[in-house]
Motif scaffolding. Structure first.
Motif, PDB file in Angstrom:
ATOM      1  N   ASP A  69     -40.022 -17.562  16.838  1.00 54.47           N
ATOM      2  CA  ASP A  69     -40.671 -16.760  15.531  1.00 54.47           C
ATOM      3  C   ASP A  69     -40.352 -15.820  16.010  1.00 54.47           C
ATOM      4  OD1 ASP A  69     -40.431 -16.541  12.562  1.00 54.47           O
ATOM      5  OD2 ASP A  69     -42.836 -16.647  12.372  1.00 54.47           O
ATOM      6  N   VAL A  70     -39.649 -14.941  16.911  1.00 53.06           N
ATOM      7  CA  VAL A  70     -39.860 -13.780  17.372  1.00 53.06           C
ATOM      8  C   VAL A  70     -38.674 -13.538  17.317  1.00 53.06           C
ATOM      9  CG1 VAL A  70     -42.268 -14.025  18.675  1.00 53.06           C
ATOM     10  CG2 VAL A  70     -39.802 -14.775  19.922  1.00 53.06           C
ATOM     11  N   SER A  71     -38.346 -12.227  17.169  1.00 52.87           N
ATOM     12  CA  SER A  71     -37.181 -10.908  17.445  1.00 52.87           C
ATOM     13  C   SER A  71     -35.859 -11.140  19.203  1.00 52.87           C
ATOM     14  CB  SER A  71     -37.189 -10.503  16.960  1.00 52.87           C
ATOM     15  OG  SER A  71     -37.700  -9.403  18.329  1.00 52.87           O
ATOM     16  N   GLN A  72     -34.952 -11.271  18.626  1.00 51.83           N
ATOM     17  CA  GLN A  72     -34.494 -11.015  20.126  1.00 51.83           C
ATOM     18  C   GLN A  72     -34.783 -10.239  21.345  1.00 51.83           C
ATOM     19  OE1 GLN A  72     -30.315  -9.751  20.536  1.00 51.83           O
ATOM     20  NE2 GLN A  72     -29.417 -11.295  20.732  1.00 51.83           N
ATOM     21  N   ARG A  73     -35.009  -9.165  20.484  1.00 55.40           N
ATOM     22  CA  ARG A  73     -35.881  -7.987  21.432  1.00 55.40           C
ATOM     23  C   ARG A  73     -37.103  -8.553  22.212  1.00 55.40           C
ATOM     24  NH1 ARG A  73     -37.180  -1.873  18.650  1.00 55.40           N
ATOM     25  NH2 ARG A  73     -38.105  -1.205  20.609  1.00 55.40           N
ATOM     26  N   THR A  74     -37.689  -9.346  20.851  1.00 51.61           N
ATOM     27  CA  THR A  74     -38.931  -9.443  22.183  1.00 51.61           C
ATOM     28  C   THR A  74     -38.667 -10.428  22.968  1.00 51.61           C
ATOM     29  OG1 THR A  74     -40.399  -9.811  19.680  1.00 51.61           O
ATOM     30  CG2 THR A  74     -41.003 -10.487  21.691  1.00 51.61           C
ATOM     31  N   PHE A  75     -37.766 -11.662  23.131  1.00 47.49           N
ATOM     32  CA  PHE A  75     -37.034 -12.242  24.320  1.00 47.49           C
ATOM     33  C   PHE A  75     -36.898 -11.135  25.438  1.00 47.49           C
ATOM     34  CE2 PHE A  75     -34.254 -13.991  26.706  1.00 47.49           C
ATOM     35  CZ  PHE A  75     -34.270 -15.234  26.888  1.00 47.49           C
ATOM     36  N   PHE A  76     -35.948 -10.525  24.986  1.00 45.95           N
ATOM     37  CA  PHE A  76     -35.531  -9.717  26.335  1.00 45.95           C
ATOM     38  C   PHE A  76     -36.446  -8.971  26.935  1.00 45.95           C
ATOM     39  CE2 PHE A  76     -31.429 -10.080  24.667  1.00 45.95           C
ATOM     40  CZ  PHE A  76     -31.394 -11.332  25.562  1.00 45.95           C
ATOM     41  N   ARG A  77     -37.465  -8.089  26.367  1.00 44.23           N
ATOM     42  CA  ARG A  77     -38.940  -7.784  26.665  1.00 44.23           C
ATOM     43  C   ARG A  77     -39.454  -8.801  28.149  1.00 44.23           C
ATOM     44  NH1 ARG A  77     -42.399  -6.642  21.368  1.00 44.23           N
ATOM     45  NH2 ARG A  77     -41.145  -4.442  20.075  1.00 44.23           N
ATOM     46  N   TYR A  78     -39.563 -10.109  28.107  1.00 43.37           N
ATOM     47  CA  TYR A  78     -39.817 -10.980  29.014  1.00 43.37           C
ATOM     48  C   TYR A  78     -39.095 -11.526  29.751  1.00 43.37           C
ATOM     49  CZ  TYR A  78     -43.805 -10.745  25.776  1.00 43.37           C
ATOM     50  OH  TYR A  78     -45.371 -10.631  24.719  1.00 43.37           O
ATOM     51  N   PHE A  79     -37.706 -11.901  29.431  1.00 44.08           N
ATOM     52  CA  PHE A  79     -36.631 -12.392  30.301  1.00 44.08           C
ATOM     53  C   PHE A  79     -35.218 -11.422  30.712  1.00 44.08           C
ATOM     54  CE2 PHE A  79     -39.536 -15.457  29.247  1.00 44.08           C
ATOM     55  CZ  PHE A  79     -40.118 -16.065  29.732  1.00 44.08           C
ATOM     56  N   ALA A  80     -34.523 -11.160  31.563  1.00 41.95           N
ATOM     57  CA  ALA A  80     -33.411 -10.513  31.357  1.00 41.95           C
ATOM     58  C   ALA A  80     -32.121 -10.991  30.468  1.00 41.95           C
ATOM     59  CB  ALA A  80     -32.864 -10.375  33.001  1.00 41.95           C
ATOM     60  N   GLY A  81     -32.139 -12.339  30.424  1.00 43.68           N
ATOM     61  CA  GLY A  81     -31.546 -13.521  29.848  1.00 43.68           C
ATOM     62  C   GLY A  81     -32.208 -14.541  30.475  1.00 43.68           C
ATOM     63  N   LYS A  82     -31.114 -15.585  29.969  1.00 45.24           N
ATOM     64  CA  LYS A  82     -30.941 -16.791  29.544  1.00 45.24           C
ATOM     65  C   LYS A  82     -31.493 -17.363  31.375  1.00 45.24           C
ATOM     66  CE  LYS A  82     -27.296 -18.222  27.468  1.00 45.24           C
ATOM     67  NZ  LYS A  82     -26.737 -19.988  26.994  1.00 45.24           N
ATOM     68  N   GLU A  83     -30.603 -16.956  32.191  1.00 48.46           N
ATOM     69  CA  GLU A  83     -30.466 -17.192  33.511  1.00 48.46           C
ATOM     70  C   GLU A  83     -31.667 -16.950  33.893  1.00 48.46           C
ATOM     71  OE1 GLU A  83     -29.118 -15.908  37.436  1.00 48.46           O
ATOM     72  OE2 GLU A  83     -27.197 -16.320  36.023  1.00 48.46           O
TER      73      GLU A  83
END
Length: 222
Positions: free
Chosen positions: A42-56
């Motif tokens: 329940d967060v945005s994609q932008r939030t994901f990229f704050r913590y990880f550069a990508g899936k890898e």
């Protein structure tokens, strides 16, 4: 002392990490999207990229932790140990302490399933081999410094690390396709494989322990 904001950020990162790994191992790395991971938390994609550069980056977050743990274990080994002993004791001792470090992020069982997923995913497996090569180079330089030699002119540090790393990879590969998928199993399998290094390199493999001398080999008729 951590602030409330820092704790909240850690909880978000850990939730994203655990969700990503759970999706990777259940439906496949390639079939999982960043949008899906973010939506589950329940967060945005932008939030994901704050913590990880990508899936890898997410897939290798915990493996990177274990690599760093092992490298530091090698650095701390007593200088009187031989290079091979230092490497062996570092990896065996790491299994005694790494579980607690892993559990601070994800359950160990999920980490083990992630390892198996990485082995079965061509893109991640290639990335893992690249990462292992980089880690082995770092360890070779640590060993060279311990022994007071120059790794760019003396091949021994890279040779001993390469042999040791190959044994670990063989043990891990056999463990990943076995029935006992536990840390105890990989620890015991690793120890048994390391015990075979000397005999495999210098021993006589033939039944009965006899091998004809080269000079005794029959000559080819003219």
């Amino acid at each position: 002392m951590e602030t409330l904001r820092e704790r909240k950020k850690q909880r978000t990162r850990d939730a994203l990490l655990r969700t990503a790994l759970e999706l990777f191992v259940t439906q496949g790395y390639e079939h999982t999207t960043v949008d899906e991971i973010a939506a589950r938390v329940d967060v945005s994609q932008r939030t994901f990229f704050r913590y990880f550069a990508g899936k890898e980056d997410a897939a290798f977050f915990v493996p990177r932790l274990t690599e760093e743990h092992y490298v530091e274990a090698v650095r701390r080994r007593p200088p009187e140990e031989t290079p091979l002993d230092a490497l062996r004791r570092s990896v065996m001792d790491s299994w005694d302490t790494i579980e607690q470090a892993i559990e601070s992020y994800v359950p160990v069982e999920l980490f083990l399933r992630t390892y198996k997923m990485i082995e079965a995913t061509p893109a991640l497996f290639a990335a893992r081999l690249r990462r292992q090569a980089e880690t082995e180079e770092e360890i070779a330089r640590i060993i060279a410094e311990r022994e007071g030699v120059d790794p760019d002119t003396d091949p021994r540090p890279r040779l001993v690390v390469a042999v040791f790393g190959a044994v670990i990879r063989v043990a891990e590969r056999h463990w990943s396709v076995g029935e006992d998928f536990s840390t105890t199993a990989i620890r015991e399998l690793t120890a048994s494989y390391l015990d075979q290094v000397g005999p495999a390199l210098a021993g006589n493999w033939r039944a009965g322990g006899t091998r004809p001398h080269p000079a005794a080999a029959p000559s080819t008729p003219a």
